[in-house]
Design an enzyme around this catalytic site. Structure first.
Site, short mmCIF file in Angstrom:
data_model
loop_
_atom_site.label_atom_id
_atom_site.label_comp_id
_atom_site.label_asym_id
_atom_site.label_seq_id
_atom_site.Cartn_x
_atom_site.Cartn_y
_atom_site.Cartn_z
N LYS A 1 0.80 -1.24 0.00
CA LYS A 1 0.00 0.00 0.00
C LYS A 1 0.83 1.28 0.00
O LYS A 1 0.37 2.35 0.41
CB LYS A 1 -0.99 0.02 1.20
N THR B 1 2.79 0.74 -4.93
CA THR B 1 3.39 -0.29 -5.78
C THR B 1 2.82 -0.26 -7.20
O THR B 1 3.56 -0.30 -8.19
CB THR B 1 3.10 -1.69 -5.18
N HIS C 1 7.70 -7.34 -2.12
CA HIS C 1 7.49 -6.68 -0.81
C HIS C 1 8.52 -7.22 0.19
O HIS C 1 8.44 -6.91 1.38
CB HIS C 1 6.10 -7.02 -0.25
N ARG D 1 6.06 5.31 1.45
CA ARG D 1 4.92 6.22 1.64
C ARG D 1 4.80 6.51 3.13
O ARG D 1 5.19 5.67 3.95
CB ARG D 1 3.65 5.54 1.14
N TYR E 1 6.52 8.48 -2.17
CA TYR E 1 5.23 8.65 -2.84
C TYR E 1 4.85 10.13 -2.88
O TYR E 1 4.48 10.67 -3.91
CB TYR E 1 4.19 7.84 -2.06
N LYS F 1 -8.18 6.17 -3.48
CA LYS F 1 -8.20 7.63 -3.65
C LYS F 1 -6.90 8.14 -4.28
O LYS F 1 -6.91 9.13 -4.99
CB LYS F 1 -8.38 8.31 -2.29
N GLY F 2 -5.79 7.48 -3.90
CA GLY F 2 -4.51 7.90 -4.46
C GLY F 2 -4.11 9.32 -4.06
O GLY F 2 -3.56 10.07 -4.85
N1 LIG Z 1 -1.51 5.71 -10.32
C1 LIG Z 1 -1.56 5.92 -9.02
N2 LIG Z 1 -1.14 7.11 -8.52
C2 LIG Z 1 -1.20 7.35 -7.19
N3 LIG Z 1 -1.66 6.47 -6.28
C3 LIG Z 1 -2.08 5.27 -6.74
C4 LIG Z 1 -2.04 4.94 -8.11
N4 LIG Z 1 -2.52 3.68 -8.25
C5 LIG Z 1 -2.86 3.25 -7.03
N5 LIG Z 1 -2.60 4.20 -6.12
C6 LIG Z 1 -2.85 4.15 -4.67
O1 LIG Z 1 -1.84 3.34 -4.05
C7 LIG Z 1 -2.44 2.61 -2.96
C8 LIG Z 1 -2.32 1.13 -3.22
O2 LIG Z 1 -1.00 0.78 -2.92
P1 LIG Z 1 -0.19 -0.36 -3.67
O3 LIG Z 1 -0.31 -0.16 -5.12
O4 LIG Z 1 1.17 -0.34 -3.08
O5 LIG Z 1 -0.96 -1.69 -3.23
S1 LIG Z 1 -0.32 -3.15 -3.25
O6 LIG Z 1 0.71 -3.20 -2.21
O7 LIG Z 1 0.22 -3.38 -4.58
O8 LIG Z 1 -1.46 -4.03 -2.92
C9 LIG Z 1 -3.87 3.07 -2.88
O9 LIG Z 1 -3.85 4.19 -2.01
P2 LIG Z 1 -5.12 4.73 -1.22
O10 LIG Z 1 -6.00 5.36 -2.24
O11 LIG Z 1 -4.60 5.74 -0.24
O12 LIG Z 1 -5.77 3.57 -0.56
C10 LIG Z 1 -4.15 3.45 -4.31
O13 LIG Z 1 -5.26 4.28 -4.47
#
Ligand SMILES: Nc1ncnc2c1ncn2[C@@H]1O[C@H](COP(=O)(O)OS(=O)(=O)O)[C@@H](OP(=O)(O)O)[C@H]1O
Length: 337
Positions: free
Chosen positions: A84, A87, A149, A171, A237, A304-305
């Site tokens: 999270k 990735t 991971h 992050r 991040y 939400k990102g």
């Molecule tokens: N393109 C892009 N840009 C910015 N942020 C993004 C993007 N794609 C995924 N996300 C956000 O990243 C969070 C998921 O983390 P991971 O991708 O590390 O998940 S995992 O470990 O692979 O399961 C999760 O964060 P939160 O929204 O805070 O829950 C995703 O929304």
């Protein structure tokens, strides 16, 4: 050897990496598990502490198999994160950078438009978790791009001893925790209901989270990035969000695929950033409706990102508590998150 009891009925609809069926594990893994410290998992029954970090059953098998079987090549590239931390985003950007000659980003047939980044850049330990065979990586073109991971201590020696490069994405712990909590509750079987924020917070702070303790994971790679900056790039991040162009350039340069002046002029950097942005990826049909090869719904990787969403969930006391842990863990290392 005492066998550990498992509630296999709850595992049926879970993605494979969360299955706990012992019959599918190697003998070595079963033996080891019986002697490892264990705690209650966030989704599944157990987390096991191996080399100081917490893993699910299958993930542990993957780590062991990676350590035993994976042969790194000098040109391999690894994207490393705690769960999270962004990735999915990092995988998309690295894939787009490396493959931009083959797949220009303005092309309607770009693989990122039709596949989730996790299917394009596999987790090494998940590829290896099933039956202890070395999976076929021969269709990977050089440089091979993997993600993991795994904490640094658990990386296979062949990675540690080679020249392959590692990008570590970190992050802030507050947003990572909230993202993990939401993700967990999407996966939890209806029969056991949601994990409360208080319980998730307590576990996270104790270090009992997937690949946790979060702080130890981050710190290991931070130290490596200071010792071997040519081999380990440490990115945040929040910094990518703040200055995406600067960090995409930095990433491309580190991976050995810098953008040319011509590409800069043509807007290639912007095209990659647009293609990999949260809005763009999360709205694609494949990521709204599709599933990963390993069974998860693609939409679960997009919530939400944003930076700072944790402020909508954590109390000021919780935030302060997390900040104190962070300060105590990172004191003297020059790392701020
Ligand atoms: N393109 C892009 N840009 C910015 N942020 C993004 C993007 N794609 C995924 N996300 C956000 O990243 C969070 C998921 O983390 P991971 O991708 O590390 O998940 S995992 O470990 O692979 O399961 C999760 O964060 P939160 O929204 O805070 O829950 C995703 O929304």
């Amino acid at each position: 050897m005492a066998l550990i009891p498992f509630a296999s009925s709850s595992s049926i609809s879970l993605p494979k990496y969360l299955h706990e069926d012992q019959n599918e594990l190697s003998q070595e893994c079963r033996h080891l598990m019986s002697s490892l410290p264990r705690d209650k998992g966030w989704v599944v029954n157990h987390l096991f502490n191996y080399q100081g970090f917490w893993h699910t059953t299958r993930q542990l098998q993957g780590v062991l198999a990676s350590q035993k079987l994976f042969q790194a090549q000098q040109t391999d590239l690894f994207l490393v994160t705690t769960p999270k931390s962004g990735t999915t985003w990092l995988k998309a950007m690295a894939f787009a950078i490396l493959n931009r000659d083959r797949y220009p980003c303005n092309n309607d047939h770009h693989p990122l438009l039709y596949s989730n980044p996790h299917d394009l850049v596999p987790f090494l330990e998940l590829k290896l978790y099933v039956d202890n065979n070395v999976p076929d990586f021969t269709n990977f073109v050089s440089p091979r791009l993997f993600s993991t991971h795994m904490p640094y201590i658990s990386l296979p020696d062949s990675i540690k001893n080679s020249k392959c490069k590692i990008v570590y994405l970190c992050r802030n712990p507050r947003d990572t925790l909230i993202s993990l909590w939401h993700f967990t509750n999407k996966l939890r079987p209806k029969t056991i209901g949601n994990i409360s924020l208080e319980e998730a917070f307590e576990k996270f702070c104790k270090g009992v989270s997937l690949c946790g303790p979060f702080w130890d994971h981050v710190l290991e790679y931070w130290k490596q990035s200071l010792e071997m900056p040519e081999r380990v790039l440490f990115v945040k991040y929040e910094e990518i969000k703040e200055e995406p162009k600067v960090h995409l350039n930095r990433l491309a340069k580190f991976l050995g695929y810098p953008f040319s002046v011509e590409e800069e002029k043509l807007g290639v950097v912007d095209e990659i950033l647009n293609l990999c942005s949260f809005d763009s990826l999360s709205n694609l049909m494949v990521n709204r409706m599709g599933k990963l090869l390993t069974g998860e719904d693609n939409k679960a990787f997009f919530r939400k990102g944003e930076v700072g969403d944790s402020g909508n969930y954590l109390t000021p006391e919780m935030i302060q508590h997390l900040d104190v842990i962070t300060e105590n863990k990172f004191i003297g290392y020059g790392l701020e998150v």
